[in-house]
Design a protein around this motif. Structure first.
Motif, PDB file in Angstrom:
ATOM      1  N   ALA A  78       0.835  -1.209   0.000  1.00  0.00           N
ATOM      2  CA  ALA A  78       0.000   0.000   0.000  1.00  0.00           C
ATOM      3  C   ALA A  78       0.867   1.255   0.000  1.00  0.00           C
ATOM      4  CB  ALA A  78      -0.922  -0.013   1.220  1.00  0.00           C
ATOM      5  N   LYS A  79       0.354   2.310  -0.619  1.00  0.00           N
ATOM      6  CA  LYS A  79       1.117   3.562  -0.706  1.00  0.00           C
ATOM      7  C   LYS A  79       1.391   4.160   0.672  1.00  0.00           C
ATOM      8  CE  LYS A  79      -0.327   4.823  -5.371  1.00  0.00           C
ATOM      9  NZ  LYS A  79      -0.996   5.825  -6.229  1.00  0.00           N
ATOM     10  N   ASP A  80       0.426   4.044   1.588  1.00  0.00           N
ATOM     11  CA  ASP A  80       0.657   4.617   2.918  1.00  0.00           C
ATOM     12  C   ASP A  80       1.708   3.816   3.690  1.00  0.00           C
ATOM     13  OD1 ASP A  80      -1.077   2.445   3.336  1.00  0.00           O
ATOM     14  OD2 ASP A  80      -2.003   3.384   5.090  1.00  0.00           O
ATOM     15  N   VAL A  81       1.818   2.514   3.384  1.00  0.00           N
ATOM     16  CA  VAL A  81       2.872   1.700   4.000  1.00  0.00           C
ATOM     17  C   VAL A  81       4.239   2.177   3.505  1.00  0.00           C
ATOM     18  CG1 VAL A  81       3.893  -0.625   4.063  1.00  0.00           C
ATOM     19  CG2 VAL A  81       1.426  -0.319   4.397  1.00  0.00           C
ATOM     20  N   LEU A  82       4.339   2.400   2.205  1.00  0.00           N
ATOM     21  CA  LEU A  82       5.598   2.872   1.624  1.00  0.00           C
ATOM     22  C   LEU A  82       5.962   4.252   2.190  1.00  0.00           C
ATOM     23  CD1 LEU A  82       7.836   2.235  -0.396  1.00  0.00           C
ATOM     24  CD2 LEU A  82       6.416   3.210  -2.202  1.00  0.00           C
ATOM     25  N   ALA A  83       4.982   5.152   2.247  1.00  0.00           N
ATOM     26  CA  ALA A  83       5.228   6.500   2.780  1.00  0.00           C
ATOM     27  C   ALA A  83       5.658   6.436   4.243  1.00  0.00           C
ATOM     28  CB  ALA A  83       3.976   7.362   2.634  1.00  0.00           C
ATOM     29  N   THR A  84       5.034   5.550   5.011  1.00  0.00           N
ATOM     30  CA  THR A  84       5.368   5.406   6.433  1.00  0.00           C
ATOM     31  C   THR A  84       6.797   4.934   6.616  1.00  0.00           C
ATOM     32  OG1 THR A  84       3.065   4.863   6.957  1.00  0.00           O
ATOM     33  CG2 THR A  84       4.726   4.259   8.596  1.00  0.00           C
ATOM     34  N   VAL A  85       7.191   3.919   5.850  1.00  0.00           N
ATOM     35  CA  VAL A  85       8.537   3.360   5.997  1.00  0.00           C
ATOM     36  C   VAL A  85       9.593   4.372   5.544  1.00  0.00           C
ATOM     37  CG1 VAL A  85      10.107   1.539   5.202  1.00  0.00           C
ATOM     38  CG2 VAL A  85       7.769   0.967   5.893  1.00  0.00           C
TER      39      VAL A  85
END
Length: 697
Positions: A452-459
């Motif tokens: 998910a894009k929010d997972v990528l942004a979070t990491v």
């Protein structure tokens, strides 16, 4: 609005307003000049304050304008500083937060300077392979003295304003202001409104009781520490010109050095790396402002070298960590190693005891997966085997709360396959740390097909918080770094078959600037690690030829430093790589079995076969979309693989050589009967760019 103008009583206030750090771009410089002109023309104004809005006074040049005509547009910074010095009304620079590079040079052109405590003051141009170019090397020694100024300019590191204010005889700050800086600056401006003549930094003299001895000592020290970079020594010479020369003569020395350095490959490489690091954080389809998931607690699976190092990153950032192992003794060993690492830092004075205690207090341990359920993210750092990963991720899928991020520290394995072991592939991502994980800057963030894009942004945001350089990779065997290193290692093996020794290959690579040659690197990492990967990789690619010398080495039990013998012999307690007659005989016997007559191989051939193997594979990664941009590849190699910084990374180096020339050399390598001619066919992207006279950048 790049700078605002207002009048408060009899004081004009010019406020730089070019977020995020009030870079001195063309529009900002023009607005400051206009403000000075207005203040000069207004009879009601008797003094001027220049300050910065937001979180900085000024961070210096506007990086968006680097290398463009706007960077030189009038008024350029030199012209703007001349306007300040020529102003008939006193100018007070009100410095806060960040005052660096051209921002500091602008402040030095003012008649007075007041500062808030905690301001970071620096002239960081040396980190871009340059000397300060707007009088920094001439004015800073006049206000801080020769030694302090030289240390600041040669290091490029920021120093807190209150530390500089305590320097004996310093004239950088006329007053330190606690509380409201602008109000304090206006009050100070009113105090000095009628003082004449107006003081100019350029009129001060640089004095030092043992100037020539100090400068010679500096030349010797700086020269020894910066052998691949010309800028630090040029900084010494420019600062030396502030002593005993008139101001304009010193400025001429500085300007000539600045212009000459701008065109050096070293400065080009450093500027490339500067922009590459910033570009790496940008993801084309994940815009800034993408919502992120809160990470208030982290879990780490595995207390080995990697698991412990990964955990330390988060403890250092104040994030609680729960660490899981299967056996208590393994857990105890892992925690003991972490303590030893921290205690070493305390002993060297790099970490205060109370900080060490705070960090260890954030760590908890467990032998049960069920204790991980309240963590917001988990990072698996277990053995590099897909079946082992499967067992771990099935357990994580069972115990982790909804929305938790599930990350794998795999260095080569298929993240999509790992994600498929769960019922939540959108929450799975690769976080490939490099060993030692608590030291190495690089973090390869591996984006799965379902991530998910929010997972990528979070990491990515989390990586920044733990002070890593994050580079996004797509899914393939080895991702960016290890997929490329496979070809580098294959070439190293072929070079042995053809007549080189491990020591010759390593010395050539290290002379080029690598931190370590391929064989010393193998001994440090553990040759058995590569052996395990090759067994899997070449089982899947049976037609791919490689040198069996590394396998034969492992069959001899020579796994590297940890066993006291690898490509080299090692004396217990030391890391000196001693050439091994046993290994050289093994290589000679294998060469004989292949029917190869050894030949003399030049260092130039060694280096370019190793480096262009990286470049060609990287071009394929770009074509496949595994890497977003060529500069991302360079960041991987600069921060994770010891590629020489002064060469800017493999892609920057290829651009410097010229892609046409790279392709021509590759064609020559393809004619070598003992090499892999198929590999040396230029990747379509490389061939296209070379044919069109273009570069990766």
């Amino acid at each position: 609005m790049s700078a605002s103008y207002e009048v408060r009583g009899n004081v004009a206030v010019i406020t730089l307003n070019n977020p995020p750090v009030n870079g001195l771009g063309a529009a900002t410089r023009l607005a400051i000049a206009d403000g000075l002109e207005k203040a000069q023309a207004d009879a009601a104004v008797s003094a001027i304050v220049v300050t910065g809005a937001g979180k900085a006074f000024s961070g210096g040049a506007d990086i968006k304008e680097f290398g463009t005509p706007r960077a030189l547009a009038e008024p350029n910074l030199l012209s703007l500083i001349k306007l300040e010095e020529a102003c008939s009304k006193p100018i007070v620079a009100a410095i806060h937060s960040v005052c660096m590079g051209g921002g500091l040079e602008l402040a030095l052109g003012a008649h007075y300077r007041v500062a808030a405590p905690g301001t970071n003051v620096a002239l960081p141009e040396v980190k871009l392979g340059l000397v300060p170019g707007a009088g920094g090397t001439q004015r800073l020694p006049r206000v801080l003295g020769l030694e302090t100024a030289l240390n600041i300019i040669v290091s490029g590191e920021p120093v807190k304003s209150e530390l500089l204010a305590m320097q004996p005889g310093q004239k950088l700050f006329d007053r330190m202001i606690d509380g409201d800086l602008l109000e304090g600056a206006i009050a100070f401006a009113k105090e000095v409104a009628e003082v004449r003549p107006l003081p100019l930094v350029r009129d001060l003299k640089v004095k030092h009781p043992e100037a020539q001895a100090f400068l010679q000592f500096s030349r010797n020290t700086v020269g020894a520490m910066s052998k691949n970079f010309p800028a630090p020594l040029q900084c010494v010479e420019a600062v030396a010109a502030s002593l005993g020369k008139d101001f304009e003569a010193g400025m001429k020395v500085e300007r000539e050095a600045f212009i000459a350095l701008m065109f050096t490959p070293e400065s080009k490489a450093l500027r490339h790396a500067f922009f590459a690091e910033r570009a790496a954080s940008k993801i084309s389809d994940v815009p800034d402002g993408t919502p992120v998931r809160p990470i208030n607690k982290l879990a780490v699976i595995g207390a080995g070298t990697m698991g412990g190092g990964i955990a330390m990153n988060f403890l250092n950032a104040g994030i609680p960590v729960v660490m899981l192992e299967m056996k208590q003794d393994a857990l105890d060993r892992g925690v003991a190693t972490m303590r030893k690492n921290y205690e070493g830092q305390v002993k060297k004075g790099k970490l205060k005891q109370e900080k060490y205690d705070e960090r260890m207090a954030l760590l908890s341990t467990t032998l049960s997966y069920d204790a991980l359920g309240d963590a917001d993210m988990v990072i698996e750092a277990v053995f590099e085997d897909i079946d082992v990963k499967k067992a771990v991720f099935q357990e994580l899928d069972r115990v982790m709360k909804p929305g938790a991020i599930l990350a794998s520290n795999t260095s080569t394995l298929d993240v999509n396959k790992i994600a498929a072991f769960t019922k939540r592939p959108q929450d799975v991502i690769g976080t490939h740390f490099f060993s030692p994980a608590n030291v190495m800057k690089l973090l390869e963030v591996v984006r799965g097909a379902a991530t998910a894009k929010d997972v990528l942004a979070t990491v990515m945001q989390l990586g920044k918080k733990i002070k890593k350089t994050c580079v996004v990779s797509g899914v393939c065997d080895g991702f960016i770094g290890n997929r490329m290193i496979e070809q580098y290692s294959r070439q190293a093996g072929f070079l042995l078959e053809e007549g080189a020794t491990p020591a010759q290959v390593d010395k050539a690579a290290e002379k080029f600037g690598f931190a370590m040659g391929p064989f010393r690197m193998g001994d440090l990492a553990g040759n058995d690690v590569g052996w395990y990967i090759r067994k899997r990789r070449y089982l899947e690619k049976p037609d791919l030829r490689y040198s069996k010398t590394a396998d034969l080495l492992c069959e001899m039990g020579r796994f590297g430093q940890k066993t006291g013998a690898g490509w080299y012999d090692y004396v217990p307690g030391k890391r000196d790589a001693i050439p091994s007659p046993l290994v050289e005989q093994m290589i000679a016997d294998y060469r004989k079995d292949l029917g190869i007559t050894p030949r003399k191989i030049s260092d130039d051939e060694i280096v370019h076969r190793l480096v262009f193997a990286l470049v060609n594979e990287a071009a394929r990664l770009l074509e496949e979309g595994i890497a977003q941009r060529a500069s991302d590849v360079d960041m991987v190699y600069l921060t994770g693989y010891g590629f020489p910084l002064h060469r800017g990374g493999p892609m920057c180096y290829a651009d410097t050589v010229g892609l046409y020339n790279v392709v021509q050399m590759m064609k020559r390598f393809a004619q070598n009967p003992h090499d892999d001619a198929t590999f040396w066919q230029p990747a379509p992207l490389l061939a296209k760019l070379a044919a069109e006279g273009k570069s990766f950048s």
